[in-house]
Design an enzyme around this catalytic site. Structure first.
Site, short mmCIF file in Angstrom:
data_model
loop_
_atom_site.label_atom_id
_atom_site.label_comp_id
_atom_site.label_asym_id
_atom_site.label_seq_id
_atom_site.Cartn_x
_atom_site.Cartn_y
_atom_site.Cartn_z
N LYS A 74 -37.45 -22.77 -17.53
CA LYS A 74 -37.85 -21.77 -16.53
C LYS A 74 -39.15 -21.13 -16.97
CE LYS A 74 -35.86 -17.80 -14.00
NZ LYS A 74 -34.70 -16.90 -13.89
N SER A 149 -32.68 -16.32 -9.34
CA SER A 149 -34.08 -16.65 -9.49
C SER A 149 -34.33 -17.98 -10.21
CB SER A 149 -34.78 -15.53 -10.27
OG SER A 149 -34.28 -15.47 -11.59
N SER A 173 -28.84 -14.76 -11.85
CA SER A 173 -29.94 -15.70 -11.63
C SER A 173 -29.71 -17.11 -12.19
CB SER A 173 -31.23 -15.14 -12.22
OG SER A 173 -31.81 -14.22 -11.32
#
Lengths: 509, 486
Positions: A74, A149, A173
């Protein structure tokens, strides 16, 4: 999709080589990711070089435990020399000057890091639509969001662009996108995995965790990234067990079912899938269901959004354009000030009396170029949702509002934690749906932030309490979209999550 | 300085003192705190405010602060919490300063200050830990402000007094006392000019006899002891004049201008920052085990009061001498080191207080920079004690030692200052003197015994100071008596 250990076996047998594995994924990314948009950057040459180096170690029999894993990262976990943008214009060209602890640990065990993954800006969002790179689409239905997210991480695993990814979870997330994309997502206990090198959103909630296609891989990766880190004072000196060894452990698990997690707002099919799954597990003798009470659960979203945004407003203060990141044009700042000055001076000439005094005060009170530069850099650099949360967080910490919001939310956080402590004195696990719905359409919740925030309703409590939780695929809706089931366990009891996860996996396979 | 004698008013003063701690590394990052490095060389990604960095608490920051807390009679919090103080400034790389707010590590202490009219206890409200900001440099570049982040994250403690001080003199004495304590504890060098000790003052005035406080102003930028005293006096006068002339004091922050000797406004109450303090989530609460506090307590050095008492009782010094010697920790250390080589506390005290202190004052240097080490100084005193030199010779040799690193006895020899005690040396001189002054000898014999001083003086002069006065006196007395009898 194959477990990492079977890829490893093939590598050791010489059936395949790691550069071939890497090439397989790179090809898939090249062919499919223009639609999905999971990756924000992939350095093919570097990936192949590293693959060759790890292959050499495999050949020499000295490769680490994660040789054979191909992992996407990420874009808010620092990798030295790589752009770490957090999907934000303010860090668009920011190159990290050091490796996060998790990156060091993955590399040490010969994980192959394949690229940087899309996300909601600074991990704020539930759909991976708040990003300068454009949304990450759900590989199972590209008209729908991947969740957020960590949408890029979930989509990359679901689309078979890599065999695992690292995400981060502040209010859900990791788990919500895992649920939307039909993969496994683990949020470890707060303090289990070092946050050193994780760009902070809300420091007392943030955690890094693995997102994988199966439970075993999550256990394998957690083993490597978990553990005390002298560079993060909030990591715990708690021994890291060999999580994989718990996977097949027998024995009935006592699972608490809180009615508060199955109430209003929950999609019927999601509920049915979870309940059917639990029934089957119980019939097989894997679990025993008992009701538990979570009386403060209804306050968790409000509490979470007060506390997380408060921390965010402070954590994001460093993006001011002074030392790195986006800086507005200073010439423009000066031009703006000059223009405003001239305008006010002109008005002063025409005004008289009280108005004249007032205008003079306005003129004297004009911000300095420095303050203007801050404002302009941040206005240009942050997206709407990030600005919204900075404003919210600044507000709840302001003099006169602190007690009503921040201090009160802290108290509620303690009550929520106590709800869990009470429950875990009786049960091994608490179960719930991961999210109230399955993946929604792109753009669907963009104009309704509160509805978007309600995506976190089942996941945020675990972050408030600092406990661990896992999301697992729990079947599909009639339209084929995956639904998720969430298990929560007490602090440092990830072993119980993996045991339960394995049972679900066996049942559904 | 204008001093307004308004018996109607009294001032209420509280001080906030920042002391930069002498830890090797920064408060939250493993990098050197040493002063004077090239700009931005003593930094880690944390000091630069880079994304993803985390503060890691330096245990010595806690240890040093607890030391200060114990030395000032504070209670030590079992659990204290760091907080973020949020504001924007280019030399504050994270956009917040890590400090302590609601739960400081030390609280409720007091220290005693000495005034001309006796002693006074001043309460310590709290002592808390925090980090320093970087340095903005405005005068090196014609257009830009430059930022040096070497200082960013250097550990500080803030010592907040109760509003117990009533005069600028008391504030001065309090600040001196704080400096004495941090120096004794070796946690801060106490240098105000270099900014390792900084002081802000809250000042208000009220009619004498009134118990409620007046509106206070905050004074900043007083970078010397003298300026603290001056600025507070200026502000008291200003407030009284203002009230006397029918005005009202407004709450504001004022900067002291040491050149113009006046204050000017830095910001009004309306412009006061809202720092949005909240608990620092990256550092868990500091929980102090009893063992830790005990260990710090046991390792506390002897503090000035008990040292002074020991100097009086054990070494037999009078209380003024004991106070002078213990005022500065390093001077007291120096003095005691002399006593390691010499068992004569009074003689050592005399030399330190007359000659050594004179040189320190004349040259404006600290005892740490004094060129003569304690051992040679002990040797010098011993020469006098053993009557190998006399007092005036001692002073001459001392002055030579400042410039020349050499054993005092050797210097004495080179300078012909060693006393010669052999009778063969002094006898002919005595005979010569007596022969040259028959009248005086006659008068002595007639009973004018005080003339012995005259004879001694003559002999000493003729011996060029090298004769031993004691021996001269003995021999002279003997000789004159013999003449008497004969």
């Amino acid at each position: 999709m194959a477990e990492i250990r079977s890829t490893r076996e093939q590598l050791e047998n010489g059936e395949i080589t790691l550069p071939e594995v890497a090439d397989h994924y790179l090809t898939r990314i090249r062919e499919e990711d223009s639609t999905v948009n999971a990756f924000v950057s992939v350095d093919e040459e570097e990936v192949l070089d590293t693959a060759a180096r790890i292959q050499k170690k495999i050949d020499e029999g000295r490769a680490g435990t994660l040789a054979g894993s191909v992992i996407g990262i990420k874009d808010l976990i620092c990798e030295k020399g790589k752009i770490t943008s957090c999907a934000s214009a303010i860090l668009k060209n920011f190159e990290s000057i050091y490796d996060a602890t998790v990156i060091e640990r993955l590399r040490k065990e010969d994980a192959l890091l394949i690229g940087r993954l899309n996300m909601d800006e600074f991990a704020m969002g539930s759909s991976t639509e708040n990003t300068i790179y454009g949304p990450t689409r759900n590989p199972l239905d590209t008209e729908r969001v991947s969740g957020g997210s960590s949408g890029g991480s979930a989509a990359a695993v679901a689309a078979d662009f890599c065999n695992a990814a690292l995400g981060s979870d502040t209010g859900g997330s990791i788990r919500q996108p895992a649920s939307y994309c039909g993969v496994v997502g683990l949020k470890p206990t707060y303090g289990r995995v070092s946050r050193h090198g994780l760009v902070a959103y809300a420091s007392s909630f943030d955690g890094i965790g693995p997102m994988t296609s199966n439970v075993r891989d999550a256990a394998k990766i957690l083993k490597v990234i978990a553990g005390y880190d002298s560079r993060d004072n909030t990591t715990a000196r708690v021994k890291v067990p060999d999580y994989e060894s718990y996977l097949e452990q027998s024995g009935k698990l006592k699972v608490g079912v809180p009615s508060e997690y199955f109430g209003e707002g929950l999609n019927e099919e999601v509920r049915r899938n979870v309940e059917e799954l639990l029934e089957k597990l119980e019939r097989r003798g894997d679990i025993e269901r008992v009701p538990v009470e979570m009386p403060h659960m209804e306050y968790s979203i409000a509490t979470y959004y007060v506390l997380a945004t408060a921390e965010a407003s402070s954590n994001l203060a460093r993006y001011d354009g002074v030392r790195y990141g986006h800086r507005a044009q200073i010439e423009e700042v000066h031009r703006e000030i000059d223009r405003e000055k001239k305008e006010i001076e002109e008005q002063i000439r025409q005004a008289d009396g009280e108005e004249k005094t007032k205008l003079s005060e306005t003129l004297a009170g004009l911000n300095s170029p420095l303050i203007r530069l801050y404002k302009k850099s941040r206005t240009e650099g942050f997206g709407r949702e990030v600005k919204r949360r900075i404003l919210l967080g600044t507000y709840v910490l302001s003099a006169g509002y602190y007690d009503a919001y921040y201090a009160k939310a802290q108290k509620v956080r303690r009550l929520i934690r106590e709800d869990f402590d009470r429950a875990f004195s009786d049960v091994d696990l608490i179960v719930s749906p991961t999210a109230p719905t399955t993946a929604f359409h792109l753009g669907e919740n963009q104009d309704d932030p509160v509805r978007m925030y309600l995506n976190d309703i089942y996941t945020a409590p675990a972050n408030l309490a600092g406990i661990c939780a896992i999301s697992l695929p729990a079947g599909a809706e009639e339209n084929g979209l995956p639904t998720g089931i969430q298990f929560m366990a007490d602090r440092f009891r990830e072993d119980l999550l993996f045991r339960a996860g394995r049972k679900v996996e066996q049942l559904l396979s | 300085m204008s001093t307004i004698q308004h018996d109607k008013f009294e001032a209420v003063i509280g001080l906030e003192v920042h002391a930069q701690l002498l830890t090797q590394s920064k408060a939250f990052a493993p990098v050197s705190t040493e002063f004077g490095g090239a700009p931005n060389t003593q930094v880690t990604p944390l000091c630069l405010g880079h994304p993803g960095t985390l503060p890691v608490l330096n245990e010595n920051l806690v240890r040093y602060t607890v030391r200060m807390g114990l030395a000032t009679g504070c209670k030590i919090a079992e659990k204290s919490i760091f907080a973020r103080k949020n504001y924007f400034y280019p030399d504050l790389p994270k956009g917040y300063q890590i400090s302590q707010y609601e739960t400081p590590i030390c609280y409720d202490g007091e220290i005693e200050i000495e005034l001309d009219n006796g002693r006074k206890r001043i309460g310590i409200t709290r002592i808390h830990m925090e980090e320093d900001a970087g340095k903005s440099i405005h005068d090196r570049d014609p257009v830009n402000t430059l930022v040096d982040l070497n200082r960013a994250g250097v550990p500080l403690i803030e010592i907040v007094s109760e509003p117990d001080l009533r005069t600028p003199g008391e504030a001065y004495a309090y600040l001196k006392k704080i400096r004495q304590i941090v120096q004794y504890l070796e946690i801060c060098d106490g240098n105000m000019e270099e900014g390792s000790l900084r002081c802000d003052a809250n000042v208000s005035v009220r009619p004498r006899g009134e118990s409620a406080f007046g509106t206070r102003t905050e004074l900043k930028n007083m970078n010397s002891f003298r300026n603290v005293e001056r600025a507070i006096q200026f502000e008291i006068d200003r407030q009284i004049e203002l009230i006397e002339s029918g005005g009202e004091v407004v709450q504001e922050t004022l900067l002291w201008d040491p050149d113009k000797l006046q204050t000017r406004q830095m910001r009004s109450k309306e412009e006061a920052h809202d720092y949005r303090y909240f608990p620092e989530p990256d550092i868990p609460p500091v929980v102090l085990e009893e063992d830790f506090v005990d260990e710090v307590r046991q390792n506390l050095p002897e503090m000035p009061e008990s040292r002074r008492e020991r100097f009086e009782k054990q070494l037999g010094l009078n209380s003024d001498d004991a106070r002078t010697l213990t005022e500065n920790r390093y001077l007291a250390d120096y003095y005691e080191e002399i006593l390691e080589y010499l068992d004569n506390p009074k003689a050592a005290a005399n030399l330190v207080m007359t000659e050594v202190l004179r040189v320190l004052n004349e040259q404006s240097i600290d005892i740490q920079d004094f060129p003569v080490r304690p051992k040679p100084l002990a040797d010098l005193i011993r020469l006098k004690q053993d009557e190998k030199i006399n007092s005036s010779a001692m002073q001459k040799i001392f002055n030579r030692m400042l410039e020349q690193e050499e054993e005092p006895e050797k210097l004495a020899g080179e300078m012909n200052l060693l006393q010669i005690s052999e009778e063969g040396f002094v006898e002919p001189i005595i005979r010569e003197v007596l022969d040259a002054h028959p009248d005086e000898v006659m008068r002595y014999r007639e009973g004018k015994k005080q003339l012995i001083g005259f004879f001694i003086g003559q002999v000493m002069q003729k011996s060029k100071g090298q004769a031993n006065p004691k021996q001269v006196r003995e021999l002279l007395t003997k000789k004159l008596d013999q003449i008497e009898k004969s």
